[in-house]
Design an enzyme around this catalytic site. Structure first.
Site, mmCIF file in Angstrom:
data_model
loop_
_atom_site.group_PDB
_atom_site.id
_atom_site.type_symbol
_atom_site.label_atom_id
_atom_site.label_comp_id
_atom_site.label_asym_id
_atom_site.label_seq_id
_atom_site.Cartn_x
_atom_site.Cartn_y
_atom_site.Cartn_z
ATOM 1 N NE ARG A 90 57.526 69.492 9.413
ATOM 2 C CZ ARG A 90 58.255 69.111 8.393
ATOM 3 N NH1 ARG A 90 58.877 70.017 7.646
ATOM 4 N NH2 ARG A 90 58.372 67.817 8.095
ATOM 5 C CE1 TYR A 94 52.770 66.357 17.678
ATOM 6 C CE2 TYR A 94 51.072 64.657 17.684
ATOM 7 C CZ TYR A 94 51.556 65.866 18.141
ATOM 8 O OH TYR A 94 50.833 66.572 19.068
ATOM 9 C CD GLU A 95 52.181 67.347 11.800
ATOM 10 O OE1 GLU A 95 52.592 67.446 10.634
ATOM 11 O OE2 GLU A 95 51.038 66.957 12.084
ATOM 12 N N GLY A 96 57.244 65.345 11.596
ATOM 13 C CA GLY A 96 58.670 65.330 11.295
ATOM 14 C C GLY A 96 59.468 65.373 12.571
#
Length: 596
Positions: free
Chosen positions: A295, A439-441
């Site tokens: 992140r 992406y990655e949350g």
């Protein structure tokens, strides 16, 4: 035209000057990495980015990845560039020397990542995901798995992925269906399908190590029943060379909006052999070690795209002749003036510049905390560093990618009609930047993490790691005669942040939807205050350097000009965020779903 020259002067500024008083430096474990050494590393990284990776950026976008007989082929030049990158030791820059890494500070590594992302964002994902995977393996795998897999992954001989998402579930991983059946020898057989797997299959390395979330037969429901497994593409032989196929196959590669040179795959696992990483049913804990690392790196992706978008737009604004300056002709020998003379073009360019400098300054602060978290021998410093990185990880991921995408869109606008045409190269930047917000949350999930987990954690302890230094800085400098208005604006924005924190805490206890409704605005608010703090610090340093008569005074004068623009034109967004937070959830939740 994609134009990029690594901003080494500003990188050296945030690395060696801006944060010298943050309490995260002077780490004994990092003592060998002197400014001369780290600056030499950055200069070499700049050469790799500019001379090797940048020339492949647009051609890679045009050619894309191809799936041929179950194998993904990366665009022409990528394999050679990766081999050069690996042999140069760039895959192992910040990894532990125990596994063959060079052990450089994260503060240097993140600046290197920025250069790679600016030059070729698609390429950056291949080594970037491997670094994240090694973090999870190092933290949770057995010694046997570490000894066997980490040296080859750290060196870049083998790459790594993270396999979370399935066709029916994304963020809600509690619904995943991939099964892991225990075997007599201690291994597991995994069966299931995963989608959106970045670097899931490619021709750059001889083996790919997948970290896969799956359920054991006795797993409890929901996220409490998820375990993490290491599943290689090829089962290695005892000597470490790739052996037979391990039942991992590519169903398709995704046809994406951007990042076309990055292979995003649909993977099938068919009785694939894997080994447990961490404890049974505790896979989310191990996976989040990788995801939190990723992140911060995804935030750096946003900064990287923002920087090349800015530089490309500046080049065009100086080259494109159109109209005359409202204050008088600036190019009397030409048919028109360059568009950089126009106020609105300058507004766009300065906005991008302020975003990039602010994000780089904040990112460097977080990176220094990452180093202190890992290497400090002072328990108090170590705890403060852990608190600060926990608080700022969602901010870096969401804010940097929001602003990077906005900068890419602004670059298209600066180019006008030519920006909308593929040949200009900037429309690629706009497409590539968009995924980083997802992406990655997703960035909305980051905001919920900030207000739902990080803000209330340990009775607000995480917040104190940020609030205290900002409050102390304001108190020490608010009477400054030259920068009084700047510090007044910072103090007001900080006050709005404090009031918003109290409002969310009070309302959120009674109604969780109130906190959720404020989350995105709160993340933007804390990010703007953090950037304002770094710009105010930079202004004090710049003034001092100019008064000393340094040779590169123009750099510091530009720093002052950018800071003033930020306070005049960007920081007022903090007031808008504060007012939105105060409005509460009512207008968000009032309309019936059927009325949409």
């Amino acid at each position: 035209m994609q134009v990029y020259e690594a901003p080494l002067r500003d990188m050296k500024f945030v690395l060696n000057e801006l944060h010298a008083d943050d309490g995260f430096g002077d780490l004994e474990a990092m003592a060998e990495f002197t400014p001369d050494l780290t600056e030499a590393v950055l200069e070499e990284a700049a050469k790799v980015a500019q001379e090797v990776l940048l020339p492949l950026n647009r051609s890679g976008d045009i050619e894309g990845c191809k799936l041929e007989n179950g194998v993904v082929r990366t665009p022409e030049g990528f394999k050679q560039a990766y081999e050069m990158f690996r042999e140069g030791g760039w895959c192992a820059l910040a990894s532990d020397p125990e596994w063959g890494g060079q052990g450089l500070p994260e503060a240097v590594n993140k600046l290197t990542e920025e250069m790679i992302c600016s030059a070729n964002l698609s390429f950056s994902l291949y080594p970037g995901l491997t670094h994240g995977a090694t973090t999870a393996i190092e933290g949770y795998a057995s010694d046997e798995l570490k000894q066997f897999y980490l040296p080859k992954m750290v060196s870049g001989e083998w790459s790594g992925t993270m396999c979370l998402t399935e066709p029916h579930c994304g963020t809600d991983l509690g619904m995943l269906r991939t099964k892991a059946v225990p075997q007599d020898d201690g291994s597991y057989k995994l069966t299931g399908a995963k989608i959106f797997i970045s670097a899931g299959e490619h021709d750059l390395t001889e083996n790919i190590v997948h970290l896969v979330l799956a359920r054991m037969p006795d797993a409890p429901p929901g996220v409490k029943g998820i375990s993490l497994f290491l599943v290689p593409k090829y089962l290695p032989k005892d000597d470490g060379t790739p052996g037979p196929s391990n039942g991992v196959s590519v169903a398709a590669i995704e046809h994406k909006m951007g990042l076309k040179a990055s292979a995003t795959c649909q993977l099938n696992f068919d009785e694939s052999t894997g080994w447990l990483v961490g404890k049974p049913h505790k896979g989310m804990e191990a996976m989040f070690t990788m995801m939190n690392t990723e992140r911060v790196s995804v935030g750096i992706q946003g900064l990287g795209v923002g920087e090349i978008a800015y530089q490309s737009a500046v080049w065009y604004a100086k080259d494109r002749l159109q109209g005359r300056s409202l204050s008088g002709v600036k190019n009397p020998d030409g048919p028109a003036d360059p568009i950089i003379v126009h106020p609105d073009v300058r507004r766009m360019l300065l906005t991008m510049r302020a975003y990039n400098e602010g994000c780089r300054a904040l990112g460097a602060w977080v990176a220094r905390a990452l180093d202190a978290e890992k290497h400090s021998t002072d328990p108090e410093v170590k705890q403060r560093a852990e608190d600060f990185t926990a608080l700022m990880t969602p901010v870096v991921k969401a804010l940097f990618t929001d602003l990077g995408h906005e900068s890419a869109q602004i670059a298209v606008q600066v180019y006008g009609g030519h920006g909308y045409i593929a040949e200009s190269g900037v429309e690629q930047l706009a497409r590539d930047a968009r995924i980083a917000m997802i992406y990655e949350g997703t960035n909305g999930i980051q905001a919920l993490d900030l207000v739902g987990r990080k803000m209330p954690a340990h009775m607000g302890r995480y917040l104190r790691s940020f609030f205290h230094p900002v409050a102390q800085f304001i108190e020490a400098n608010k009477e400054d005669e030259e920068f009084g208005k700047m510090f007044e604006a910072l103090e007001k924005a900080f006050g709005a942040l404090q009031l918003s924190t109290g409002t969310i805490a009070q309302k959120g206890m009674a109604d969780p939807e109130e906190a959720a409704a404020a989350a995105t605005d709160y993340l933007r608010l804390i990010g703007l205050v953090a950037m304002a703090y770094t710009f105010a610090k930079a202004s004090l340093i710049a003034r001092a350097r100019i008064s000393e008569g340094v040779e590169d005074a123009d750099f510091y004068k530009a720093k002052l000009a950018t800071a003033q623009f930020f306070f005049d034109r960007v920081l007022p967004g903090a007031t808008a965020a504060f007012l939105a937070i105060k409005s509460g959830k009512k207008s968000l939740m009032a309309m019936d779903a059927e009325a949409f």
